[in-house]
Design a protein around this motif. Structure first.
Motif, PDB file in Angstrom:
ATOM      1  N   TRP A  74     -42.678  18.690  51.310  1.00  0.00           N
ATOM      2  CA  TRP A  74     -44.090  18.786  51.698  1.00  0.00           C
ATOM      3  C   TRP A  74     -44.907  17.969  50.708  1.00  0.00           C
ATOM      4  N   VAL A  75     -44.861  16.646  50.854  1.00  0.00           N
ATOM      5  CA  VAL A  75     -45.459  15.719  49.893  1.00  0.00           C
ATOM      6  C   VAL A  75     -46.377  14.761  50.640  1.00  0.00           C
ATOM      7  N   ASP A  76     -47.535  14.464  50.046  1.00  0.00           N
ATOM      8  CA  ASP A  76     -48.506  13.580  50.689  1.00  0.00           C
ATOM      9  C   ASP A  76     -48.060  12.131  50.584  1.00  0.00           C
ATOM     10  N   SER A  77     -48.093  11.413  51.695  1.00  0.00           N
ATOM     11  CA  SER A  77     -47.656  10.012  51.709  1.00  0.00           C
ATOM     12  C   SER A  77     -48.660   9.079  51.054  1.00  0.00           C
ATOM     13  N   ASP A  78     -49.893   9.544  50.850  1.00  0.00           N
ATOM     14  CA  ASP A  78     -50.907   8.696  50.219  1.00  0.00           C
ATOM     15  C   ASP A  78     -50.769   8.663  48.699  1.00  0.00           C
ATOM     16  N   ASP A  79     -50.739   9.818  48.085  1.00  0.00           N
ATOM     17  CA  ASP A  79     -50.768   9.867  46.618  1.00  0.00           C
ATOM     18  C   ASP A  79     -49.623  10.653  45.997  1.00  0.00           C
ATOM     19  N   GLY A  80     -48.662  11.110  46.831  1.00  0.00           N
ATOM     20  CA  GLY A  80     -47.509  11.816  46.299  1.00  0.00           C
ATOM     21  C   GLY A  80     -47.782  13.252  45.893  1.00  0.00           C
ATOM     22  N   PHE A  81     -48.955  13.778  46.230  1.00  0.00           N
ATOM     23  CA  PHE A  81     -49.253  15.165  45.884  1.00  0.00           C
ATOM     24  C   PHE A  81     -48.218  16.090  46.527  1.00  0.00           C
ATOM     25  N   ASP A  82     -47.629  16.981  45.723  1.00  0.00           N
ATOM     26  CA  ASP A  82     -46.570  17.882  46.184  1.00  0.00           C
ATOM     27  C   ASP A  82     -47.188  19.242  46.518  1.00  0.00           C
ATOM     28  N   TYR A  83     -47.438  19.466  47.793  1.00  0.00           N
ATOM     29  CA  TYR A  83     -48.074  20.705  48.230  1.00  0.00           C
ATOM     30  C   TYR A  83     -47.165  21.903  48.003  1.00  0.00           C
ATOM     31  N   GLY A  84     -45.878  21.738  48.279  1.00  0.00           N
ATOM     32  CA  GLY A  84     -44.943  22.839  48.079  1.00  0.00           C
ATOM     33  C   GLY A  84     -44.908  23.287  46.635  1.00  0.00           C
ATOM     34  N   ALA A  85     -44.863  22.331  45.719  1.00  0.00           N
ATOM     35  CA  ALA A  85     -44.847  22.667  44.290  1.00  0.00           C
ATOM     36  C   ALA A  85     -46.152  23.321  43.873  1.00  0.00           C
ATOM     37  N   ALA A  86     -47.272  22.849  44.429  1.00  0.00           N
ATOM     38  CA  ALA A  86     -48.575  23.396  44.057  1.00  0.00           C
ATOM     39  C   ALA A  86     -48.728  24.847  44.502  1.00  0.00           C
ATOM     40  N   LEU A  87     -48.077  25.218  45.610  1.00  0.00           N
ATOM     41  CA  LEU A  87     -48.220  26.574  46.147  1.00  0.00           C
ATOM     42  C   LEU A  87     -47.154  27.539  45.648  1.00  0.00           C
ATOM     43  N   ARG A  88     -46.125  27.026  45.012  1.00  0.00           N
ATOM     44  CA  ARG A  88     -44.948  27.836  44.704  1.00  0.00           C
ATOM     45  C   ARG A  88     -45.280  29.125  43.957  1.00  0.00           C
ATOM     46  N   ASP A  89     -46.193  29.061  43.010  1.00  0.00           N
ATOM     47  CA  ASP A  89     -46.495  30.234  42.194  1.00  0.00           C
ATOM     48  C   ASP A  89     -47.882  30.803  42.473  1.00  0.00           C
ATOM     49  N   LYS A  90     -48.471  30.424  43.614  1.00  0.00           N
ATOM     50  CA  LYS A  90     -49.801  30.914  43.951  1.00  0.00           C
ATOM     51  C   LYS A  90     -49.725  31.993  45.039  1.00  0.00           C
ATOM     52  N   SER A  91     -50.665  32.939  44.993  1.00  0.00           N
ATOM     53  CA  SER A  91     -50.792  33.952  46.035  1.00  0.00           C
ATOM     54  C   SER A  91     -51.944  33.574  46.941  1.00  0.00           C
ATOM     55  N   LEU A  92     -51.633  33.148  48.148  1.00  0.00           N
ATOM     56  CA  LEU A  92     -52.657  32.781  49.116  1.00  0.00           C
ATOM     57  C   LEU A  92     -53.302  34.043  49.687  1.00  0.00           C
ATOM     58  N   LEU A 135     -52.717  22.395  57.653  1.00  0.00           N
ATOM     59  CA  LEU A 135     -53.868  21.772  56.996  1.00  0.00           C
ATOM     60  C   LEU A 135     -54.585  22.779  56.102  1.00  0.00           C
ATOM     61  N   PHE A 136     -54.749  24.014  56.575  1.00  0.00           N
ATOM     62  CA  PHE A 136     -55.406  25.028  55.759  1.00  0.00           C
ATOM     63  C   PHE A 136     -54.621  25.321  54.481  1.00  0.00           C
ATOM     64  N   ASN A 137     -53.305  25.526  54.595  1.00  0.00           N
ATOM     65  CA  ASN A 137     -52.522  25.814  53.388  1.00  0.00           C
ATOM     66  C   ASN A 137     -52.475  24.610  52.457  1.00  0.00           C
ATOM     67  N   SER A 138     -52.526  23.417  53.035  1.00  0.00           N
ATOM     68  CA  SER A 138     -52.604  22.216  52.214  1.00  0.00           C
ATOM     69  C   SER A 138     -53.923  22.179  51.441  1.00  0.00           C
ATOM     70  N   ALA A 139     -55.004  22.622  52.096  1.00  0.00           N
ATOM     71  CA  ALA A 139     -56.298  22.684  51.411  1.00  0.00           C
ATOM     72  C   ALA A 139     -56.262  23.706  50.279  1.00  0.00           C
ATOM     73  N   PHE A 140     -55.585  24.823  50.488  1.00  0.00           N
ATOM     74  CA  PHE A 140     -55.442  25.802  49.403  1.00  0.00           C
ATOM     75  C   PHE A 140     -54.686  25.194  48.220  1.00  0.00           C
ATOM     76  N   ALA A 143     -61.164  15.600  52.526  1.00  0.00           N
ATOM     77  CA  ALA A 143     -62.575  15.287  52.767  1.00  0.00           C
ATOM     78  C   ALA A 143     -63.185  16.122  53.884  1.00  0.00           C
ATOM     79  N   GLU A 144     -62.499  16.241  55.014  1.00  0.00           N
ATOM     80  CA  GLU A 144     -63.120  16.893  56.164  1.00  0.00           C
ATOM     81  C   GLU A 144     -63.233  18.401  55.991  1.00  0.00           C
ATOM     82  N   ILE A 145     -62.159  19.060  55.560  1.00  0.00           N
ATOM     83  CA  ILE A 145     -62.226  20.508  55.360  1.00  0.00           C
ATOM     84  C   ILE A 145     -63.288  20.869  54.324  1.00  0.00           C
ATOM     85  N   PRO A 146     -63.344  20.205  53.163  1.00  0.00           N
ATOM     86  CA  PRO A 146     -64.444  20.502  52.236  1.00  0.00           C
ATOM     87  C   PRO A 146     -65.827  20.259  52.841  1.00  0.00           C
TER      88      PRO A 146
END
Length: 301
Positions: free
Chosen positions: A209-227, A124-129, A95-98
């Motif tokens: 690297w998993v969110d405690s609120d909804d289980g979103f897996d940040y590590g998995a989401a970034l694994r194949d992305k080029s930041l 926080l920035f890479n999590s937002a990505f 919410a805040e970064i957006p």
């Protein structure tokens, strides 16, 4: 008389919370917008002073339009963190970064092309990505100062600041006061909510690297992305909070994009042996890492 102007921009996050964004630029600046994010137990003042010292004024003098965030309850965001504050880093990411980005776009007329973070701000920035992959192609480059997620180093200071203070003492103070009074304890320049401390504490451990609120897996989401290209800055005296081993592990879990790590100290040809805080606040930084940030941004402009 300074050639820079500073202005406080206010962001209404919801009916109860107002975020603060500090705008620093030349009066006639039209250069790229830069988004700054502080770390845990901090606020945006890590990047500037009212007398125009720090990285944000340095870049502003080069023509950049700088926007320095205060996360909810920190710095000049209102209300300040107190007992009962229920938000944490999930809210900061989702919410805040957006909300900050929307304000920067409305004020500058463009998406912030360069992102700068200190310490936990890089997480926080890479999590937002990870949450908002549509941001990735809009950002030209990033510079992260002492950013790591999990602590892998085994320095004595890590066991004192990490294991003893952050993992053991801090939860006790947080439960007693209803929030973590880090500023009063002289552990940092600002306070943390119980939730933000708990969530950052879990990620600082060598855990997924998993969110405690909804289980979103940040590590998995970034694994194949080029930041966007990220310059990682480490200080030779930053022994407990962001050693190169800690930063390299963060780099490894942050996708496939270009990342470069530079270490700053006299043994590397610099003017000072930098630590976790003075890598941004020491007077000699303008001759060392600030110059490299400028060159990194120019290289990827």
């Amino acid at each position: 008389m300074t050639d820079l102007q500073q202005q406080s921009l206010l962001v209404d996050l919801n009916a109860a919370q107002q975020l603060h964004l500090r705008y620093i630029a030349k009066a006639d600046a039209t250069g790229p917008a830069v988004f700054f994010m502080h770390g845990a137990v901090e606020n945006g003042k890590i990047f500037y002073t009212h007398s125009n010292k720090g990285l944000a004024p340095f870049l502003a003098r080069l023509g950049y339009r700088c926007y320095v965030a205060d996360l909810a309850g920190r710095g000049e965001s209102k209300p300040a963190i107190a007992r009962g504050a229920a938000y944490g880093q999930t809210e900061a990411i989702c919410a805040e970064i957006p909300a900050f980005i929307d304000k920067i776009i409305a004020h500058s007329g463009e998406f912030p092309r360069f992102w700068v973070a200190h310490s936990w701000g890089g997480v926080l920035f890479n999590s937002a990505f990870a949450r908002f992959p549509e941001y990735i192609d809009k950002v030209s480059a990033c510079a992260y100062f002492g950013s790591k997620r999990s602590l892998y180093n085994r320095h004595l200071g890590k066991f004192i600041k990490g294991n003893l203070i952050w993992y053991w003492l801090a939860p006790k103070y947080a439960q007693k006061h209803g929030y973590l009074p880090a500023r009063q304890l002289k552990w940092g320049s600002d306070n943390e909510t119980i939730k933000s401390h708990y969530q950052s504490m879990q990620w600082a451990k060598v855990l997924p690297w998993v969110d405690s609120d909804d289980g979103f897996d940040y590590g998995a989401a970034l694994r194949d992305k080029s930041l966007p290209p990220i310059l990682h800055i480490a200080g030779v005296k930053d022994k407990s909070l962001a050693q190169p081993i800690d930063i390299k592990k963060f780099m490894q879990e942050s996708g496939l994009g270009l990342q470069e790590l530079k270490i700053y100290g006299r043994s590397h040809g610099h003017h000072h042996d930098y630590g976790h805080i003075d890598m941004l606040t020491h007077p000699q930084a303008v001759r060392d890492q600030f110059q490299d940030v400028q060159a990194w941004f120019a290289r990827h402009a």
